[in-house]
Write an enzyme that holds these catalytic residues in place. Structure first.
Site, PDB file in Angstrom:
ATOM      1  N   HIS A  57      -2.571   7.782  -6.055  1.00  0.00           N
ATOM      2  CA  HIS A  57      -1.274   7.549  -7.042  1.00  0.00           C
ATOM      3  C   HIS A  57      -1.083   7.950  -8.921  1.00  0.00           C
ATOM      4  CE1 HIS A  57      -0.249   4.857  -3.263  1.00  0.00           C
ATOM      5  NE2 HIS A  57      -0.855   4.301  -3.663  1.00  0.00           N
ATOM      6  N   HIS A 219       3.557   4.659  -0.211  1.00  0.00           N
ATOM      7  CA  HIS A 219       1.782   5.641   0.335  1.00  0.00           C
ATOM      8  C   HIS A 219       1.846   5.691   1.593  1.00  0.00           C
ATOM      9  CE1 HIS A 219       0.660   1.940  -1.543  1.00  0.00           C
ATOM     10  NE2 HIS A 219      -0.553   2.161  -1.394  1.00  0.00           N
TER      11      HIS A 219
END
Ligand SMILES: Nc1ncnc2c1ncn2[C@@H]1O[C@H](COP(=O)(O)OP(=O)(O)OP(=O)(O)O)[C@@H](O)[C@H]1O
Ligand SMILES: [Mg+2]
Lengths: 357, 208
Positions: A57, A219
């Site tokens: 991320h 995700h």
């Protein structure tokens, strides 16, 4: 799928080595267990801000370690929650005696691992609070799910709470601010393409050339709705509608009660946005969408806010909380007041965000 | 009687099957999760084997607690703390023992499952590892109470777990990542229930 990597097993290690090499003036990267701390120790009396989560991320969270933001970050394997020993070692390394605030995104794994770590750190006499971020309006009900995921608001919280911590907020006051920000923030994400975690041969979800996925997390998990490709304005309208017309949201959140010396659960309700609200608007890339397209999105966000009588007082546009190479974006609106704007504007010097320094 | 060598064999066989099924578990997790369960479990049990020599002279309780620490520090995700807590509580329940009776194993399995429920709050039907483990422990307990041989009782546990895994397919997930999918989680087998089944199967294979 081509990837700019060596052996997939070494992706995380090599990424952390690179961060150390590039930003050694701001951060220290520790290995076995992996955590990142500020170069300079936490000033005496300052509450230490710690966050963490799966990797992939970037720049969140490691890129937000530094003056004015986090004291430490714990990077897990790609898209996998980090482990309690990482968080425990990080807490020990950055606690200056004023305690540790763990900012925890609401994923089953992150929540459970941070809970175990907090219990371990408390065993060492460290004051620890865990505050959950759950701002993803794509998840509708909390009764039959793990609840809303923690997404874009996390970035804004790490900046604002970071500023407040530098300004001397104690653990109680900082926790209260963190909770308030979480209740005031709402996000929605969408994907044009999926992403592939290193070492896996297939994407996290299959998506046709003419399809998009609405309501995704960060995700590569599938979203709430599959739709035909639309023009950007239409997509933004859908996302903004979800955010602005999201009704009051109630769920049970857990935190540590220092008087009872135990975890307690409390019902928390977020209020919807209303005309006249001031907001910080954040348009984020999922990694693969170029900044040029983000500005196209921001233009429409601004137009819709104006029409709805909502004033954007600050903004952030760019890739800050990504999902590897996924194409797509997320929009976050955070209802702002004097306190949040003050600390949004406060100085920060981290690899990923730099303000007035 | 279950001897320490059986327990060590169980852990080795678990690591073996999780390595073998790594891609399959990750594939299951791709459908309703985030495509990491196989990798998480394989990473965890590799660490378990690596750490095993430092504990293998100790009692069974200590060995299982060592397994817990290895899993907690390497697996991450939801399954790390869940399986970690399972082995921790299982280990606590057989503290100091060098061998286990069928009755000891019953206590141990129950303690392990209670640990997962304590940490993750899942109920039967939520589409989690509990859907495999709870029926398995029940089947084992009733078999032992009815006077079955250890191996027969374990076979019944494995059968119940296998059925539990199949039963997760039509369920809507209510816990963990898969719950975000709501209705769309129907029609897919739960990865965590599947790995639980492999662990039980490895136990049965070691004790035979
Ligand atoms: N609350 C819970 N109780 C019991 N089992 C759970 C719970 N939540 C998830 N699980 C199990 O965990 C499995 C997923 O494990 P996995 O290793 O993929 O972690 P994850 O959900 O991806 O973690 P993370 O959220 O950090 O990515 C599910 O298939 C399910 O069986
Ligand atoms: Mg997973």
């Amino acid at each position: 799928m081509k990837k700019l990597i060596n052996n997939p097993d070494n992706v995380l290690k090599e990424q952390l080595q690179g961060m150390q090499a590039a930003h050694g003036d701001l951060i220290n990267v520790h290995f076995d267990p992996a955590y990142i701390t500020r170069k300079d120790p936490t000033p005496k009396g300052k509450v230490a801000l710690v966050s963490g989560g799966g990797s992939g991320h970037e720049p969140m969270h490691g890129g937000f370690v530094g003056k004015g933001m986090l004291d430490a970050a714990c990077p897990g394997e790609i898209f996998t929650s980090p482990t309690p020993d990482q968080m425990y070692e990080a807490a020990k390394a950055v606690d200056s005696g004023a305690g540790v605030l763990n900012i925890v995104k609401n994923y089953t794994g992150d929540v459970m691992n941070f809970e175990m770590a907090a219990d371990m750190a408390r065993g060492e006499g460290i004051k620890v609070q865990n505050i959950i971020v759950d701002d993803d309006v794509a998840v509708k009900d909390s009764l039959y799910t793990a609840g809303r995921r923690g997404v874009g608001t996390t970035v804004l919280i790490e900046k604002i709470c970071g500023g407040a911590a530098e300004d001397g907020y104690d653990l109680k006051k900082l926790s209260a601010l963190c909770k308030k920000l979480n209740q005031n923030g709402r996000s929605m994400g969408m994907a044009l393409t999926s992403c592939i975690t290193p070492g896996n041969a297939t994407p996290s979800f299959e998506i046709g050339d003419d399809e998009i996925e609405l309501g995704i997390g960060i995700h590569g998990e599938p979203g709430i709705k599959r739709s035909k490709m639309m023009e950007a304005d239409e997509i933004v309208e859908f996302m903004m509608d979800q955010i602005l017309n999201d009704p009051a949201y109630t769920r049970i959140l857990k935190e540590w009660d220092f008087d009872k010396d135990d975890w307690v659960e409390a019902e928390v309700t977020d209020q919807p946005f209303k005309k006249g609200d001031q907001v910080i608007a954040f348009v984020n890339s999922m990694g693969g969408t170029p900044v040029s397209e983000l500005y196209g999105v921001y233009r429409k966000v601004q137009e819709i806010c104006e029409k709805q009588g909502i004033k954007i007082v600050r903004n952030l546009v760019g890739p800050y909380i990504t999902a590897l190479e996924m194409q797509g974006c997320s929009i976050t609106l955070l209802k702002a007041d004097n306190e949040s704007v003050k600390y949004w504007d406060a100085p920060a010097l981290t690899p990923g965000i730099r303000v007035k320094m | 009687m279950i001897k320490k060598k059986h327990i060590l064999d169980w852990l080795n066989k678990s690591a073996e099957v999780l390595e073998e099924k790594k891609s399959y578990l990750t594939k299951l997790d791709t459908a309703i999760g985030d495509a990491d369960h196989g990798n998480n479990m394989n990473r965890g049990f590799k660490k378990v084997l690596e750490q095993l020599p430092t504990n293998e002279k100790k009692d069974i309780g200590a060995i299982l607690k060592g397994v817990a620490m290895s899993l907690i520090s390497t697996v991450g995700g939801a399954s790390g703390p869940l399986y970690g807590t399972m082995f921790l509580q299982a280990g606590n329940s057989v503290s100091g023992k060098e061998e286990l009776t069928a009755e000891d194993l019953k206590k141990m399995l129950q303690a392990g499952v209670d640990g997962i429920v304590m940490r993750g709050k899942a109920k039967i039907g939520d589409k989690t590892m509990i859907d495999a483990l709870e029926p398995a422990v029940k089947a084992y307990s009733s078999a032992v109470s009815a006077g079955d041989e250890l191996t027969t009782a374990l076979q019944k546990a494995v059968d119940a777990a296998e059925k539990g895994v199949e039963d997760t397919i039509p369920l809507i997930a209510r816990k963990g990542r898969a719950s975000y999918l709501g209705e769309r989680s129907k029609g897919h087998q739960d990865p965590g229930a599947t790995s639980s089944y492999y662990l039980l199967k490895a136990l049965r294979d070691s004790v035979q």
